[in-house]
Design a protein around this motif. Sequence first.
Motif, PDB file in Angstrom:
ATOM      1  N   TRP A 125       4.196  17.772  -1.722  1.00  0.00           N
ATOM      2  CA  TRP A 125       5.015  18.854  -1.187  1.00  0.00           C
ATOM      3  C   TRP A 125       5.527  19.762  -2.308  1.00  0.00           C
ATOM      4  CZ3 TRP A 125       6.562  21.876   2.578  1.00  0.00           C
ATOM      5  CH2 TRP A 125       7.773  22.557   2.453  1.00  0.00           C
ATOM      6  N   GLU A 126       6.075  19.157  -3.354  1.00  0.00           N
ATOM      7  CA  GLU A 126       6.643  19.949  -4.448  1.00  0.00           C
ATOM      8  C   GLU A 126       5.561  20.783  -5.136  1.00  0.00           C
ATOM      9  OE1 GLU A 126       9.720  20.329  -5.100  1.00  0.00           O
ATOM     10  OE2 GLU A 126      10.720  18.666  -4.082  1.00  0.00           O
ATOM     11  N   HIS A 184       0.063  21.462 -14.218  1.00  0.00           N
ATOM     12  CA  HIS A 184       1.277  20.651 -14.062  1.00  0.00           C
ATOM     13  C   HIS A 184       0.857  19.396 -13.306  1.00  0.00           C
ATOM     14  CE1 HIS A 184       5.846  20.638 -12.886  1.00  0.00           C
ATOM     15  NE2 HIS A 184       5.378  19.412 -12.975  1.00  0.00           N
ATOM     16  N   LEU A 185       1.155  18.233 -13.845  1.00  0.00           N
ATOM     17  CA  LEU A 185       0.759  16.959 -13.229  1.00  0.00           C
ATOM     18  C   LEU A 185       1.917  16.380 -12.440  1.00  0.00           C
ATOM     19  CD1 LEU A 185      -1.342  14.708 -12.909  1.00  0.00           C
ATOM     20  CD2 LEU A 185      -0.522  13.749 -15.080  1.00  0.00           C
ATOM     21  N   TRP A 186       1.622  15.946 -11.210  1.00  0.00           N
ATOM     22  CA  TRP A 186       2.624  15.384 -10.308  1.00  0.00           C
ATOM     23  C   TRP A 186       2.140  14.015  -9.821  1.00  0.00           C
ATOM     24  CZ3 TRP A 186       6.849  18.675  -8.977  1.00  0.00           C
ATOM     25  CH2 TRP A 186       6.687  20.012  -9.348  1.00  0.00           C
ATOM     26  N   ALA A 187       3.068  13.076  -9.676  1.00  0.00           N
ATOM     27  CA  ALA A 187       2.698  11.748  -9.185  1.00  0.00           C
ATOM     28  C   ALA A 187       3.945  10.995  -8.746  1.00  0.00           C
ATOM     29  CB  ALA A 187       1.960  10.949 -10.259  1.00  0.00           C
ATOM     30  N   HIS A 188       3.722   9.905  -8.035  1.00  0.00           N
ATOM     31  CA  HIS A 188       4.781   8.943  -7.753  1.00  0.00           C
ATOM     32  C   HIS A 188       4.843   7.918  -8.882  1.00  0.00           C
ATOM     33  CE1 HIS A 188       4.815   9.786  -3.216  1.00  0.00           C
ATOM     34  NE2 HIS A 188       6.077   9.888  -3.606  1.00  0.00           N
ATOM     35  N   THR A 195       5.544  15.385 -13.847  1.00  0.00           N
ATOM     36  CA  THR A 195       6.714  15.088 -13.012  1.00  0.00           C
ATOM     37  C   THR A 195       6.407  13.911 -12.106  1.00  0.00           C
ATOM     38  OG1 THR A 195       7.347  17.425 -13.017  1.00  0.00           O
ATOM     39  CG2 THR A 195       8.339  15.996 -11.339  1.00  0.00           C
ATOM     40  N   GLU A 196       7.241  12.879 -12.173  1.00  0.00           N
ATOM     41  CA  GLU A 196       7.081  11.695 -11.334  1.00  0.00           C
ATOM     42  C   GLU A 196       8.291  11.535 -10.421  1.00  0.00           C
ATOM     43  OE1 GLU A 196       4.950   8.182 -13.530  1.00  0.00           O
ATOM     44  OE2 GLU A 196       6.330   9.136 -14.940  1.00  0.00           O
TER      45      GLU A 196
END
Length: 518
Positions: A24-25, A96-100, A127-128
């Motif tokens: 989503w972000e 930009h890398l995003w993950a949980h 960003t996690e």
Amino acid sequence: MEPPVFHVVWFKRDLRVRDHRPLWEAAQRGRVLPLYIVEPSVVQAADYEARHWAFIRESLEDLRADLAGLGQPLVVRVGEAVEVFQRLHAAAGRFHLWAHQETGTALTYARDRAVRAWAHEQGLTFTEYPQRGVVRTLRDRDTWAAQFDAYMTAPEARVPEAMPRLPNVRLGPLPTGADLGLSPTVLAARQPGGAAAGQATLRTFLAERGADYHRKLSSPLTAPDHCSRLSPHLAWGTLSLRQVIQAARQQRQAVRSWPPARRGGWPRALAAFESRLHWHGHFMQKLESDPRIETESFVTTYDGVRTHDAARFEAWQAGCTGYPMVDAAMRSLTATGYLNFRMRALLVSFAAYDLWLDWRSFHHVLARRWLDYEPGIHLSQVQMQSGTSGINTLRIYNPTKQAQDHDPEGEFIRRWIPELEGVPKAFIHTPWLMTKAVQQASGCRLGATYPMPVVDHAQAARQAKARITQVRAWPETQAQAAAVLDKHGSRRGKRRAQARHRPPPRPRGDVDQQSLPL
């Protein structure tokens, strides 16, 4: 710093589009490349098996379709994570890398740290976001329950409305198990993967199957239908824990408005179910806060106490111990990937006490066979059932009594041990008591078609209890157990233990969750 050209959402154990905050972000900030990396080091690890990949692969197919509906299908690459990101960066520029955040093994934690370090070196933002109510760098366990509940009551992350497709991006095939060098496993039955299957399973549990959950979760005959069967979907993230908790709470609220005659067992069933969802997070937090428990006992004085007998170990993992309920449970697990909590506890208890095996010597066998393998829960529970947590009541299961209580007619035993199919009911739980005449009539010859017991349970249990009791009395054990209680114990259990000066009680009923399946 130049703005990123696009945003990469790295999927790991979160194979869904619903309640996926990184997705989503990222989608609010620009073009998104959703990525799953098939990592050879993870696939070839000791805790991984072809059944895991089969479930994941189906889930990835489902995820790819869901993302295609938003505009950008899932991209799949094979390779180690840093290498894949390096190639992507070289070919496509800044992202930009995003993950949980993931609470996994030392292998996956080191992988995440390596990716974070690489991104920093390249000047890329990584960003996690937390998930499952697990709190990274938790300072005080006293605050965990409130943080967990706040996370679970917060609204789900929204699903993006649209994600424009990136041009000239090869999606990549989904490799087969054979492509990955995984030894094939032939299962008699296995739950299908994918978010759609997970959501359907949740609906049927809350609408129909769960009414007798609290009464029927202990028997291997009734648990497959009356337990939620959500554990693999939670383990691999096709459903979020928050989705399940909020759906259960909505159903509890609806049930309160029903007339008493319609409510039946639903109030107690749903309360028990939600309690076990809480325990799910509680056990995962233990590994997050104390990753050493992957390789050493909570209380290290238990390390080195047990011995290893290769013949006994092989009999246990093959389902040939001579104890019908133990063997039926192991064979059922091997063939389906599923086993209810009570039978899982029986398998661990028998290995740890009757066979006196160190949990570190056998836990990978179970990890490979659980379809719902979740490291945080698995490691905590195997240790708890082995008596090495230092804070839990010692539970040594009597395999014959468990069989008599939960499979009185021997139906489960006969289903999974065809050698015993003709054995009379009077001997189905204790075939070693059959006379030669009964053996001949039943077609089961002890020591030939079915083994004699590898140990005497009563004698083995006495010896194990005496040895554990001895170690528990050591000052170092007591000091470490107090530290474990302070760091990991439930707060209610801790208060009771401090008041009574003894280890805290287990929660009432079975802790029935994934890796102790829901």
